[in-house]
Design an enzyme around this catalytic site. Structure first.
Site, PDB file in Angstrom:
ATOM      1  N   SER A 149       0.909  -1.259   0.000  1.00 43.95           N
ATOM      2  CA  SER A 149       0.136  -0.096   0.031  1.00 43.95           C
ATOM      3  C   SER A 149       0.827   1.301  -0.062  1.00 43.95           C
ATOM      4  O   SER A 149       1.735   1.272  -0.745  1.00 43.95           O
ATOM      5  CB  SER A 149      -1.001  -0.156   1.115  1.00 43.95           C
ATOM      6  OG  SER A 149      -1.939   0.950   1.156  1.00 43.95           O
TER       7      SER A 149
ATOM      8  N   ARG B 267     -12.478   6.425   8.841  1.00 39.90           N
ATOM      9  CA  ARG B 267     -12.147   5.089   8.729  1.00 39.90           C
ATOM     10  C   ARG B 267     -13.019   3.905   8.281  1.00 39.90           C
ATOM     11  O   ARG B 267     -12.707   2.923   7.682  1.00 39.90           O
ATOM     12  CB  ARG B 267     -11.573   4.646  10.285  1.00 39.90           C
ATOM     13  CG  ARG B 267     -11.063   3.369  10.634  1.00 39.90           C
ATOM     14  CD  ARG B 267      -9.879   2.910   9.934  1.00 39.90           C
ATOM     15  NE  ARG B 267      -9.308   1.624  10.355  1.00 39.90           N
ATOM     16  CZ  ARG B 267      -8.182   1.068   9.982  1.00 39.90           C
ATOM     17  NH1 ARG B 267      -7.700   1.916   8.680  1.00 39.90           N
ATOM     18  NH2 ARG B 267      -7.935   0.103  10.270  1.00 39.90           N
TER      19      ARG B 267
ATOM     20  N   ASP C 231      -8.599  -6.156  -5.520  1.00 38.16           N
ATOM     21  CA  ASP C 231      -8.161  -4.682  -5.027  1.00 38.16           C
ATOM     22  C   ASP C 231      -8.889  -3.849  -5.914  1.00 38.16           C
ATOM     23  O   ASP C 231      -8.817  -3.678  -6.994  1.00 38.16           O
ATOM     24  CB  ASP C 231      -6.677  -4.727  -5.055  1.00 38.16           C
ATOM     25  CG  ASP C 231      -6.099  -3.578  -4.425  1.00 38.16           C
ATOM     26  OD1 ASP C 231      -6.946  -2.628  -3.777  1.00 38.16           O
ATOM     27  OD2 ASP C 231      -4.969  -3.661  -3.916  1.00 38.16           O
TER      28      ASP C 231
ATOM     29  N   HIS D  30      -8.081  -5.304  -1.040  1.00 36.12           N
ATOM     30  CA  HIS D  30      -6.535  -4.488  -0.800  1.00 36.12           C
ATOM     31  C   HIS D  30      -5.954  -5.258   0.395  1.00 36.12           C
ATOM     32  O   HIS D  30      -4.922  -5.194   0.446  1.00 36.12           O
ATOM     33  CB  HIS D  30      -7.042  -3.050  -0.771  1.00 36.12           C
ATOM     34  CG  HIS D  30      -5.557  -2.428  -0.434  1.00 36.12           C
ATOM     35  ND1 HIS D  30      -4.443  -2.149  -1.436  1.00 36.12           N
ATOM     36  CD2 HIS D  30      -5.189  -1.481   0.329  1.00 36.12           C
ATOM     37  CE1 HIS D  30      -3.511  -1.552  -1.057  1.00 36.12           C
ATOM     38  NE2 HIS D  30      -3.976  -1.109   0.220  1.00 36.12           N
ATOM     39  N   ASP D  31      -6.830  -5.455   1.432  1.00 37.09           N
ATOM     40  CA  ASP D  31      -6.270  -6.055   2.693  1.00 37.09           C
ATOM     41  C   ASP D  31      -5.726  -7.597   2.552  1.00 37.09           C
ATOM     42  O   ASP D  31      -5.182  -8.084   3.408  1.00 37.09           O
ATOM     43  CB  ASP D  31      -7.309  -6.247   3.758  1.00 37.09           C
ATOM     44  CG  ASP D  31      -7.292  -4.812   4.466  1.00 37.09           C
ATOM     45  OD1 ASP D  31      -6.473  -4.005   4.410  1.00 37.09           O
ATOM     46  OD2 ASP D  31      -8.275  -4.740   5.189  1.00 37.09           O
TER      47      ASP D  31
END
Length: 252
Positions: free
Chosen positions: A34, A103, A203, A236-237
């Site tokens: 990232s 968040r 992603d 993405h994680d």
């Protein structure tokens, strides 16, 4: 907020000062995911004589307009919170609601539709212990995915600073490896290290096709690059979850 905007090249320059101070003359490998992947790429382009290998995970030459737009919505949630006070809030009394909402939005971009359906679907929450950022009552019940987002927002507020969030997310948005060079090709021609690019099939933030394209560009320009794609529904994680796939990629 009087502090200058920080960029990814600023971060890498600071790291270079540190390794010079420590007497390190060569880096066997620079790796990151990232925003860490942006830094790994910056290292390899800015200081090609120092880097032997680079691993760029879930990162590209620059963020897409859509990703920047979503990031800005998060920042505005923080700055619209009355407790932000233009960035001059006292410690422990900052824009908790705004940071929590930022968040929550970010967590959505780190996931994928496929992964969220697998994990949450339309299940109702079994517990409502996690408060909403607004501290308001639920409107017609609560879904499990909403509960997850409330939890993630509350957890970040307890351990992170709102202004830091603004600066770091903006650095990620502003990064463009071609900045300061005549073209992207000119920047990529500086690479001397062997580079492994790792993309993630699902992603949303850094699409796999763009990571693959960057690896192809490096190879087209005569560089030594390899592309590996994680086949994961976790978005993405995934590079923080798919340990076996990551291990296999790194051992290539």
């Amino acid at each position: 907020m009087r502090f200058p905007v920080i960029t990814v090249p600023d971060m890498v320059r600071a790291q270079r000062v540190l390794i010079e101070h420590l007497g390190v003359r060569q880096l066997a490998m620079v790796a990151g995911g990232s925003i860490g992947g942006q830094q790994a790429l910056e290292w390899a382009v800015s200081y090609p004589e120092l880097v032997q290998k680079a691993i760029v995970v879930a990162a590209t030459a620059a963020l897409t307009a859509q990703a920047i737009a979503l990031s800005e919505v998060g920042r505005q949630a923080i700055m619209a919170d009355p407790l932000w006070r233009g960035g001059y809030y006292p410690p422990g009394h900052g824009p908790e609601a705004g940071l929590s909402i930022a968040r929550m939005l970010a967590m959505i971009t780190y996931q994928s539709e496929e992964g969220m359906e697998m994990r949450f679907a339309r299940r109702l929450a079994e517990s409502t212990a996690n408060p909403t950022p607004s501290r308001s009552a639920d409107l017609g019940g609560r879904f499990d995915v909403e509960n997850y987002l409330y939890y993630q927002g509350e957890a970040l507020v307890r351990r992170f600073d709102a202004n830091s969030y603004l600066y770091i997310s903006r650095a990620m948005d502003m990064y463009n490896i071609s900045e300061g060079y005549p073209s992207l090709e000119a920047a990529l021609r500086r690479l001397r290290s062997k580079v492994l690019f790792i993309g993630i099939r699902s992603d949303f933030l850094f699409p796999a096709a763009r990571v693959r394209w960057l690896a192809d560009q490096v190879r087209t320009l005569g560089g030594d690059s390899t592309y590996v794609e994680l086949d994961s529904p976790h978005g993405h994680d995934a590079f923080l979850k798919e340990w076996e796939q990551m291990t296999n990629a790194l051992n290539m």
